[in-house]
Design a protein around this motif. Structure first.
Motif, mmCIF file in Angstrom:
data_model
loop_
_atom_site.group_PDB
_atom_site.id
_atom_site.type_symbol
_atom_site.label_atom_id
_atom_site.label_comp_id
_atom_site.label_asym_id
_atom_site.label_seq_id
_atom_site.Cartn_x
_atom_site.Cartn_y
_atom_site.Cartn_z
ATOM 1 N N HIS A 91 2.581 -1.384 -6.204
ATOM 2 C CA HIS A 91 2.492 -0.521 -5.023
ATOM 3 C C HIS A 91 1.376 0.505 -5.190
ATOM 4 C CE1 HIS A 91 4.327 2.757 -7.302
ATOM 5 N NE2 HIS A 91 5.114 1.834 -7.828
ATOM 6 N N GLY A 92 0.919 1.024 -4.065
ATOM 7 C CA GLY A 92 -0.094 2.072 -4.092
ATOM 8 C C GLY A 92 0.529 3.441 -4.312
ATOM 9 N N ASN A 93 -0.333 4.447 -4.420
ATOM 10 C CA ASN A 93 0.182 5.818 -4.586
ATOM 11 C C ASN A 93 -0.778 6.854 -4.019
ATOM 12 O OD1 ASN A 93 -1.882 5.756 -6.448
ATOM 13 N ND2 ASN A 93 -0.739 6.821 -8.039
ATOM 14 N N GLY A 94 -1.792 6.384 -3.254
ATOM 15 C CA GLY A 94 -2.823 7.314 -2.774
ATOM 16 C C GLY A 94 -2.258 8.548 -2.083
ATOM 17 N N PRO A 95 -1.465 8.359 -1.025
ATOM 18 C CA PRO A 95 -0.930 9.544 -0.338
ATOM 19 C C PRO A 95 -0.050 10.392 -1.267
ATOM 20 C CG PRO A 95 -0.601 7.560 0.987
ATOM 21 C CD PRO A 95 -1.087 7.108 -0.352
ATOM 22 N N GLN A 96 0.781 9.699 -2.073
ATOM 23 C CA GLN A 96 1.766 10.427 -2.882
ATOM 24 C C GLN A 96 1.125 11.206 -4.026
ATOM 25 O OE1 GLN A 96 1.854 7.218 -1.989
ATOM 26 N NE2 GLN A 96 3.699 6.948 -0.771
ATOM 27 N N THR A 112 -14.533 7.460 -5.431
ATOM 28 C CA THR A 112 -14.367 6.754 -4.151
ATOM 29 C C THR A 112 -12.920 6.690 -3.649
ATOM 30 O OG1 THR A 112 -14.181 4.722 -5.415
ATOM 31 C CG2 THR A 112 -16.356 5.193 -4.440
ATOM 32 N N LYS A 113 -11.962 7.008 -4.520
ATOM 33 C CA LYS A 113 -10.564 6.768 -4.132
ATOM 34 C C LYS A 113 -10.035 7.949 -3.321
ATOM 35 C CE LYS A 113 -6.855 4.379 -4.255
ATOM 36 N NZ LYS A 113 -6.942 3.120 -3.536
ATOM 37 N N PHE A 114 -9.649 7.666 -2.075
ATOM 38 C CA PHE A 114 -9.055 8.717 -1.247
ATOM 39 C C PHE A 114 -7.638 9.000 -1.720
ATOM 40 C CE2 PHE A 114 -12.070 6.971 2.011
ATOM 41 C CZ PHE A 114 -12.795 8.138 2.204
ATOM 42 N N GLY A 169 0.815 -1.220 0.000
ATOM 43 C CA GLY A 169 0.000 0.000 0.000
ATOM 44 C C GLY A 169 0.841 1.259 0.000
ATOM 45 N N GLY A 170 0.225 2.331 -0.492
ATOM 46 C CA GLY A 170 0.892 3.632 -0.449
ATOM 47 C C GLY A 170 1.236 3.990 0.992
ATOM 48 N N ASN A 171 0.412 3.508 1.932
ATOM 49 C CA ASN A 171 0.658 3.802 3.342
ATOM 50 C C ASN A 171 1.860 3.058 3.897
ATOM 51 O OD1 ASN A 171 -1.281 5.715 4.088
ATOM 52 N ND2 ASN A 171 -2.866 4.156 3.899
ATOM 53 N N GLY A 205 2.278 0.251 -10.715
ATOM 54 C CA GLY A 205 2.285 1.072 -9.500
ATOM 55 C C GLY A 205 1.092 2.023 -9.522
ATOM 56 N N GLY A 206 0.505 2.267 -8.356
ATOM 57 C CA GLY A 206 -0.641 3.170 -8.269
ATOM 58 C C GLY A 206 -1.809 2.693 -9.123
ATOM 59 N N GLY A 207 -1.841 1.401 -9.451
ATOM 60 C CA GLY A 207 -2.904 0.853 -10.306
ATOM 61 C C GLY A 207 -2.645 1.094 -11.782
ATOM 62 N N VAL A 217 -7.712 7.553 -10.456
ATOM 63 C CA VAL A 217 -6.643 6.764 -9.820
ATOM 64 C C VAL A 217 -7.185 5.344 -9.666
ATOM 65 C CG1 VAL A 217 -5.251 6.415 -7.742
ATOM 66 C CG2 VAL A 217 -5.632 8.741 -8.592
ATOM 67 N N ILE A 218 -6.563 4.401 -10.349
ATOM 68 C CA ILE A 218 -7.040 3.012 -10.309
ATOM 69 C C ILE A 218 -6.589 2.377 -8.990
ATOM 70 C CG2 ILE A 218 -6.901 0.767 -11.485
ATOM 71 C CD1 ILE A 218 -6.257 2.352 -14.069
ATOM 72 N N ASP A 219 -7.407 1.505 -8.455
ATOM 73 C CA ASP A 219 -7.026 0.830 -7.214
ATOM 74 C C ASP A 219 -5.916 -0.183 -7.503
ATOM 75 O OD1 ASP A 219 -7.940 0.223 -4.298
ATOM 76 O OD2 ASP A 219 -7.593 -1.698 -5.270
ATOM 77 N N LYS A 220 -4.834 -0.060 -6.759
ATOM 78 C CA LYS A 220 -3.674 -0.908 -7.080
ATOM 79 C C LYS A 220 -3.915 -2.388 -6.749
ATOM 80 C CE LYS A 220 -1.781 -1.723 -2.787
ATOM 81 N NZ LYS A 220 -2.766 -1.072 -1.995
ATOM 82 N N ASP A 221 -4.802 -2.660 -5.788
ATOM 83 C CA ASP A 221 -5.071 -4.058 -5.459
ATOM 84 C C ASP A 221 -5.865 -4.721 -6.583
ATOM 85 O OD1 ASP A 221 -3.789 -4.000 -2.894
ATOM 86 O OD2 ASP A 221 -5.455 -2.752 -2.222
HETATM 87 N N1 LIG Z 1 -3.660 3.514 -6.239
HETATM 88 C C1 LIG Z 1 -3.863 2.968 -4.989
HETATM 89 O O1 LIG Z 1 -4.679 2.046 -4.807
HETATM 90 O O2 LIG Z 1 -3.134 3.527 -3.962
HETATM 91 P P1 LIG Z 1 -3.228 3.202 -2.393
HETATM 92 O O3 LIG Z 1 -3.023 1.725 -2.230
HETATM 93 O O4 LIG Z 1 -2.133 4.009 -1.773
HETATM 94 O O5 LIG Z 1 -4.594 3.619 -1.940
#
Ligand SMILES: NC(=O)OP(=O)(O)O
Ligand SMILES: Nc1ncnc2c1ncn2[C@@H]1O[C@H](COP(=O)(O)OP(=O)(O)O)[C@@H](O)[C@H]1O
Length: 466
Positions: A180-185, A244-246, A140-142, A308-310, A330-334
């Motif tokens: 990997h995620g990128n939400g915060p970044q 929906t993506k924070f 996760g981005g976290n 990365g970041g979806g 922003v696509i969900d990375k999971d």
């Molecule tokens: N893109 C994405 O899903 O990022 P996070 O995992 O950081 O929310």
């Protein structure tokens, strides 16, 4: 090495030391090419042959050197626990290292076949899984930004350096792809440049995070290849009507209203605070998937960092589908990680967070954690449909991967990054796979309340703006 026939006499006397560098078979292959060249006219084709042989040997030697560096990193990590280290684990690592030195030189063909699988492996955690599974790991981005810490490059580098030995250790045992995620970044980048669109910001965050991970993993003895991936989405998807993506930091109510009015941002509650949300359509097509497959097959010692970041969201122009345009999302990375895992025909998908596995009644006194869950069970609970908070997309990704896999024994796991090695033996986290007994769920006995590990994520723990 020396390329004169006289070497063989010396070699017999110091066989052990020299064998650590090159086998007799490898030396004689080079000697025969070199001698052939010297004894003839050294024709262009002879020299080309010799160069090809030397290049091959150079690759083999680099892989061996990497094995030794990996062994050092692994032993250092095991020894770092000092008095608390588990001697049996250390002994097992040393045994594996010995195996590399004794079997790793069984000839070039064997060495190529061994690839990453037997490079140097602590098998302390793989008792219940066969080695060398193909696995997509999503962090996760976290995980790159510890809760409560400011999002700075320095903090990201520190978090990546903490995480790298775990990932590097898994990469020595399995064929991994890291996402990997990128939400915060990406939210932070959007704050800096409010005029930039999210496809471009997404690509920038991937470059930034890919670089940070590559640097940390390289220092842990794991070479990587970060790939900026474009992922096609459907512009008609309902996700564009309900963002929906924070992304980015949390704000208080007043600040959130002001930002919404100034920039037209959509803000939604995240716990007791507010955060910006953007559309998060599901991934439809990963454009670089062939490149990633080729990397896995042709460069087994390199760990691809992909989607990365979806991935960068793009859409195809209907009148000319070859033409791509960037999309504000922003696509969900999971979910993208699950699609990537299916397309690569992976054995497993691991989703690593800074919490535990999947909890029922999360955050409540009667919370309990799932040890094992079937996709059918998860779909039948609110977990599969409208699980609150950030866990929903992870559960959906795990279900999608297992159900869409062509492999009957495909598995997914959700757990804490710090428990990554224990997830394999199902000692920690939640394992999701097809099974029909126990109504499709097995509960973890020992953890009773989800307020420690996997406890409720308080918004005040998250990074704040500024
Ligand atoms: N893109 C994405 O899903 O990022 P996070 O995992 O950081 O929310
Ligand atoms: N039912 C649940 N079980 C476990 N964790 C949950 C649950 N619901 C919400 N969470 C929270 O979801 C978090 C993981 O999501 P998130 O922080 O978005 O992950 P990422 O690391 O991908 O950014 C966990 O740390 C936990 O605080």
């Amino acid at each position: 090495f020396v390329t004169t026939p006289a070497l063989s006499a010396v070699r017999t006397q110091r066989a052990t030391a020299l064998n650590l560098i090159m086998t007799e078979e490898e030396i004689s292959a080079i000697l025969s090419k070199a001698n052939g060249c010297v004894e003839s006219e050294c024709a262009v084709s002879d020299v080309d042959d010799l160069i090809a042989e030397l290049r091959d040997q150079q690759k083999v030697l680099s892989a061996r050197l990497e094995n030794i560096m990996n062994a050092v990193a692994h032993l250092q990590a095991a020894n770092a626990a000092g008095d608390k280290r588990k001697t049996d684990d250390v002994r097992s690592i040393v045994k594996d290292m010995l195996r590399v030195f004794t079997t790793g030189l069984a000839g070039r063909a064997a060495s190529r076949l061994q690839g990453r699988a037997t490079s140097i492996a602590s098998r302390t955690y793989s008792s219940t899984r066969p080695a060398n599974d193909r696995i997509v790991i999503a962090v996760g981005g976290n995980a790159l930004q510890r809760r409560g810490e400011r999002l700075t490059i320095e903090n990201m580098l520190k978090a990546a350096a903490d995480m790298a030995p775990t990932i590097a250790s898994l990469a020595r045992e399995h064929e991994l792809v890291l996402t990997h995620g990128n939400g915060p970044q990406v939210g932070e980048l959007a704050l800096e440049r409010s005029a930039a669109s999210f496809d471009v910001l997404g690509a920038e965050s991937m470059g930034q995070i890919g670089y940070v991970l590559a640097q940390a993993l390289s220092s842990a003895g794991c070479p990587t290849a970060p790939v900026i991936c474009q992922v096609v989405v459907d512009m008609q998807h309902e996700a564009f009507r309900d963002p929906t993506k924070f992304v980015g930091p949390i704000y208080g109510a007043k600040e959130a209203t002001a930002l919404s009015q100034s920039f037209g941002w959509i803000m939604k509650p995240d716990g007791e605070y507010f955060r910006r949300v953007v559309p998060s359509p599901p991934p439809v097509e990963i454009l670089q998937v062939e490149a990633i497959r080729t990397l896995l097959e042709k460069c087994p010692s390199v760990l691809p960092i992909a989607c990365g970041g979806g991935g960068v969201p793009v859409s195809r122009v209907p009148s000319n589908p070859r033409t791509l345009v960037g999309v504000e999302a922003v696509i969900d990375k999971d979910r993208c990680g699950a699609k990537l895992a299916n397309e690569l025909d992976a054995d497993g998908l691991i989703i690593l967070t800074d919490g535990g596995g999947i909890w029922q009644n999360y955050g409540k006194p009667d919370a309990r954690e799932m040890k094992l869950a079937s996709p059918e069970y998860l779909l039948g609970t609110k977990a599969g449909k409208a699980f609150p908070g950030s866990m929903g997309p992870k559960i959906q990704a795990a279900i999608d991967f297992v159900q869409n896999s062509t492999k009957d024994d495909a598995w997914a796991a959700i757990g804490d990054l710090r428990d990554a090695s224990k997830i394999f033996g199902n000692e920690e986290g939640t394992l999701i796979k097809k099974f029909s007994h126990s109504n499709g769920v097995v509960w973890r006995e020992r953890k009773k309340v989800a307020t420690g590990i996997g406890g409720p994520k308080l918004s005040s723990d998250q990074h704040k703006s500024g």
